[in-house]
Scaffold this motif. Structure first.
Motif, mmCIF file in Angstrom:
data_model
loop_
_atom_site.group_PDB
_atom_site.id
_atom_site.type_symbol
_atom_site.label_atom_id
_atom_site.label_comp_id
_atom_site.label_asym_id
_atom_site.label_seq_id
_atom_site.Cartn_x
_atom_site.Cartn_y
_atom_site.Cartn_z
ATOM 1 N N GLU A 240 10.384 4.630 -14.624
ATOM 2 C CA GLU A 240 9.526 4.534 -15.799
ATOM 3 C C GLU A 240 8.150 3.934 -15.476
ATOM 4 O OE1 GLU A 240 10.356 5.754 -18.690
ATOM 5 O OE2 GLU A 240 12.386 6.310 -18.044
ATOM 6 N N LYS A 241 7.970 3.415 -14.274
ATOM 7 C CA LYS A 241 6.705 2.778 -13.917
ATOM 8 C C LYS A 241 5.578 3.808 -13.832
ATOM 9 C CE LYS A 241 8.458 -1.374 -13.279
ATOM 10 N NZ LYS A 241 8.068 -2.563 -14.072
ATOM 11 N N ASP A 242 4.366 3.345 -14.090
ATOM 12 C CA ASP A 242 3.211 4.234 -14.025
ATOM 13 C C ASP A 242 2.874 4.588 -12.582
ATOM 14 O OD1 ASP A 242 2.852 4.229 -16.771
ATOM 15 O OD2 ASP A 242 1.536 2.472 -16.718
ATOM 16 N N PRO A 243 2.376 5.797 -12.340
ATOM 17 C CA PRO A 243 1.897 6.128 -11.000
ATOM 18 C C PRO A 243 0.631 5.332 -10.671
ATOM 19 C CG PRO A 243 1.372 7.878 -12.551
ATOM 20 C CD PRO A 243 2.248 6.912 -13.285
ATOM 21 N N PHE A 244 0.238 5.352 -9.423
ATOM 22 C CA PHE A 244 -0.955 4.634 -8.999
ATOM 23 C C PHE A 244 -2.225 5.415 -9.342
ATOM 24 C CE2 PHE A 244 2.055 2.776 -5.854
ATOM 25 C CZ PHE A 244 1.855 1.436 -6.164
ATOM 26 N N SER A 245 -3.264 4.695 -9.689
ATOM 27 C CA SER A 245 -4.596 5.292 -9.785
ATOM 28 C C SER A 245 -5.159 5.443 -8.371
ATOM 29 C CB SER A 245 -5.512 4.393 -10.612
ATOM 30 O OG SER A 245 -5.775 3.183 -9.904
ATOM 31 N N PRO A 246 -6.214 6.246 -8.180
ATOM 32 C CA PRO A 246 -6.822 6.371 -6.840
ATOM 33 C C PRO A 246 -7.248 5.026 -6.271
ATOM 34 C CG PRO A 246 -7.605 8.122 -8.263
ATOM 35 C CD PRO A 246 -6.815 7.192 -9.136
ATOM 36 N N GLU A 247 -7.793 4.153 -7.109
ATOM 37 C CA GLU A 247 -8.230 2.840 -6.638
ATOM 38 C C GLU A 247 -7.022 1.985 -6.217
ATOM 39 O OE1 GLU A 247 -11.067 4.837 -9.040
ATOM 40 O OE2 GLU A 247 -9.051 4.145 -9.619
ATOM 41 N N GLU A 248 -5.943 2.076 -6.986
ATOM 42 C CA GLU A 248 -4.741 1.322 -6.648
ATOM 43 C C GLU A 248 -4.110 1.837 -5.361
ATOM 44 O OE1 GLU A 248 -2.935 -0.123 -10.938
ATOM 45 O OE2 GLU A 248 -2.687 1.977 -10.352
ATOM 46 N N LEU A 249 -4.188 3.140 -5.142
ATOM 47 C CA LEU A 249 -3.646 3.712 -3.906
ATOM 48 C C LEU A 249 -4.376 3.158 -2.690
ATOM 49 C CD1 LEU A 249 -2.932 7.512 -4.495
ATOM 50 C CD2 LEU A 249 -1.298 5.720 -3.920
ATOM 51 N N GLU A 250 -5.687 3.122 -2.767
ATOM 52 C CA GLU A 250 -6.463 2.614 -1.641
ATOM 53 C C GLU A 250 -6.090 1.168 -1.330
ATOM 54 O OE1 GLU A 250 -11.087 2.367 -0.077
ATOM 55 O OE2 GLU A 250 -10.631 3.254 -2.026
ATOM 56 N N GLN A 251 -5.900 0.377 -2.386
ATOM 57 C CA GLN A 251 -5.499 -1.007 -2.193
ATOM 58 C C GLN A 251 -4.087 -1.094 -1.621
ATOM 59 O OE1 GLN A 251 -7.678 -3.327 -2.616
ATOM 60 N NE2 GLN A 251 -6.381 -5.114 -2.192
ATOM 61 N N LEU A 252 -3.204 -0.202 -2.090
ATOM 62 C CA LEU A 252 -1.834 -0.167 -1.581
ATOM 63 C C LEU A 252 -1.823 0.070 -0.074
ATOM 64 C CD1 LEU A 252 1.318 0.122 -2.249
ATOM 65 C CD2 LEU A 252 0.865 2.589 -2.190
ATOM 66 N N PHE A 253 -2.577 1.072 0.369
ATOM 67 C CA PHE A 253 -2.596 1.403 1.785
ATOM 68 C C PHE A 253 -3.146 0.248 2.626
ATOM 69 C CE2 PHE A 253 -3.307 6.011 0.255
ATOM 70 C CZ PHE A 253 -1.956 6.139 -0.024
ATOM 71 N N PHE A 254 -4.021 -0.524 2.034
ATOM 72 C CA PHE A 254 -4.626 -1.643 2.749
ATOM 73 C C PHE A 254 -3.667 -2.816 2.878
ATOM 74 C CE2 PHE A 254 -7.267 -5.534 2.837
ATOM 75 C CZ PHE A 254 -7.987 -5.283 3.992
ATOM 76 N N GLU A 255 -2.806 -2.999 1.868
ATOM 77 C CA GLU A 255 -2.018 -4.230 1.775
ATOM 78 C C GLU A 255 -0.564 -4.115 2.217
ATOM 79 O OE1 GLU A 255 -2.327 -5.389 -2.295
ATOM 80 O OE2 GLU A 255 -4.240 -6.419 -2.023
ATOM 81 N N VAL A 256 0.054 -2.949 2.089
ATOM 82 C CA VAL A 256 1.509 -2.883 2.261
ATOM 83 C C VAL A 256 1.924 -3.326 3.664
ATOM 84 C CG1 VAL A 256 1.993 -1.155 0.501
ATOM 85 C CG2 VAL A 256 1.314 -0.418 2.786
ATOM 86 N N PRO A 257 2.989 -4.122 3.747
ATOM 87 C CA PRO A 257 3.375 -4.680 5.049
ATOM 88 C C PRO A 257 3.908 -3.644 6.027
ATOM 89 C CG PRO A 257 5.012 -5.213 3.369
ATOM 90 C CD PRO A 257 3.835 -4.614 2.652
ATOM 91 N N GLU A 258 4.457 -2.539 5.522
ATOM 92 C CA GLU A 258 5.113 -1.582 6.416
ATOM 93 C C GLU A 258 4.137 -0.830 7.321
ATOM 94 O OE1 GLU A 258 7.526 -2.248 2.761
ATOM 95 O OE2 GLU A 258 5.481 -1.539 3.091
ATOM 96 N N LEU A 259 2.896 -0.698 6.888
ATOM 97 C CA LEU A 259 1.917 0.039 7.695
ATOM 98 C C LEU A 259 1.279 -0.857 8.760
ATOM 99 C CD1 LEU A 259 0.175 2.178 4.926
ATOM 100 C CD2 LEU A 259 2.102 2.783 6.393
ATOM 101 N N GLY A 260 1.301 -2.168 8.510
ATOM 102 C CA GLY A 260 0.808 -3.117 9.498
ATOM 103 C C GLY A 260 -0.586 -2.798 10.000
ATOM 104 N N ASN A 261 -0.826 -3.099 11.258
ATOM 105 C CA ASN A 261 -2.121 -2.771 11.869
ATOM 106 C C ASN A 261 -1.961 -1.709 12.956
ATOM 107 O OD1 ASN A 261 -0.851 -4.142 13.880
ATOM 108 N ND2 ASN A 261 -2.384 -5.773 14.093
#
Length: 271
Positions: A240-261
């Motif tokens: 039921e959660k809302d999908p991400f906006s384009p701005e939220e996606l960019e922030q997600l990719f920057f922050e999520v721990p699984e992608l690391g550096n």
């Protein structure tokens, strides 16, 4: 439960689909509880495969599925006509049904697999025969990982739908899924079903983000492997959660721990 049309099939699927692999891990009584609750919540898409325990998943579902009002899909991993026909007939017997809605050609991940399937004595002959005989209604194809073969198959045969992994980890490992396969499917009204939103559990720390991410993709259904009522209740809330906006996606990719550096986001900012 939200429902979405499955491409050109006209079927309407519940946004949350119930996958059959993890039913192998639990007793029949728990399967019954999960299916009952899923139906009460409005779920209508059930997916299994001949290879899941050599039909064990199919047989478990046969004891609990209603005869009408649902969409049932199974899969064959066989590449040749004779063996895939045998798989389908075994599936129908195990499920206790005279037909299923969808038959997937399963895990077509290499060009060699597709060449065998589309040969003069390949599994495509089975799906065409099965459609004529009323044993199946629609034909799908599944893939894991690399999407090049999947795109080739979609271009060479009029599949009704496809299914592959869709999560923000594999987005960067197999970018052609979102850059090529999905746009082609959308433009040709091919149904899109998502699996592995949690990347086989790799995204366990970010379950809500994982579901929200997959909802940003134009999918008809998100299939989830569920082996407990608690998991089902959590998935019902997350869907039921809302999908991400384009701005939220960019922030997600920057922050999520699984992608690391160490996972390239392919944002080209380094250039």
């Amino acid at each position: 439960m939200e429902y979405r049309k499955l491409g050109k099939t006209g079927l309407e699927l519940s946004l949350l689909g119930l996958g059959g692999f993890h039913l192998l891990e639990i007793e029949l009584d728990t399967v019954k509880e999960i299916v009952k609750r899923y139906l009460e919540a409005g779920g209508n898409y059930f997916e299994t495969a001949r290879s899941y325990g050599d039909g064990v998943s199919e047989r478990k579902l046969s004891t609990v599925l209603p005869k009408e009002g649902i969409v049932v899909a199974s899969k064959t991993g066989s590449r040749e006509r004779q063996s895939s026909e045998k798989d389908l007939l075994s599936t129908l017997k195990a499920l206790g049904r005279d037909h299923i809605d969808i038959l997937f050609l399963h895990a077509v991940t290499k060009n060699d697999y597709w060449e065998a399937i589309s040969s003069s004595d390949g599994a495509l002959k089975t799906v065409e025969w099965a459609k004529r005989e009323g044993l199946i209604r629609y034909v799908g194809i599944t893939s894991h990982g690399y999407g090049g073969t999947l795109l080739k198959a979609l271009k060479e045969y009029p599949f009704d739908l496809f299914m592959t992994q869709m999560n923000y980890y594999d987005r960067f490992n197999f970018p052609e899924i979102e850059t090529k396969v999905i746009p082609y499917a959308v433009s040709n009204n091919i149904g899109i079903v998502a699996m592995k939103s949690l990347a086989d559990g790799y995204l366990w720390r970010s379950v809500e983000n994982a579901f929200r991410y997959t909802k940003t993709i134009p999918v008809s259904c998100i299939v989830s492997g569920i082996n407990s009522l608690d998991q089902l209740e959590e998935d019902l809330k997350l869907i039921e959660k809302d999908p991400f906006s384009p701005e939220e996606l960019e922030q997600l990719f920057f922050e999520v721990p699984e992608l690391g550096n160490y996972v390239c986001r392919q944002c080209m900012k380094c250039l």
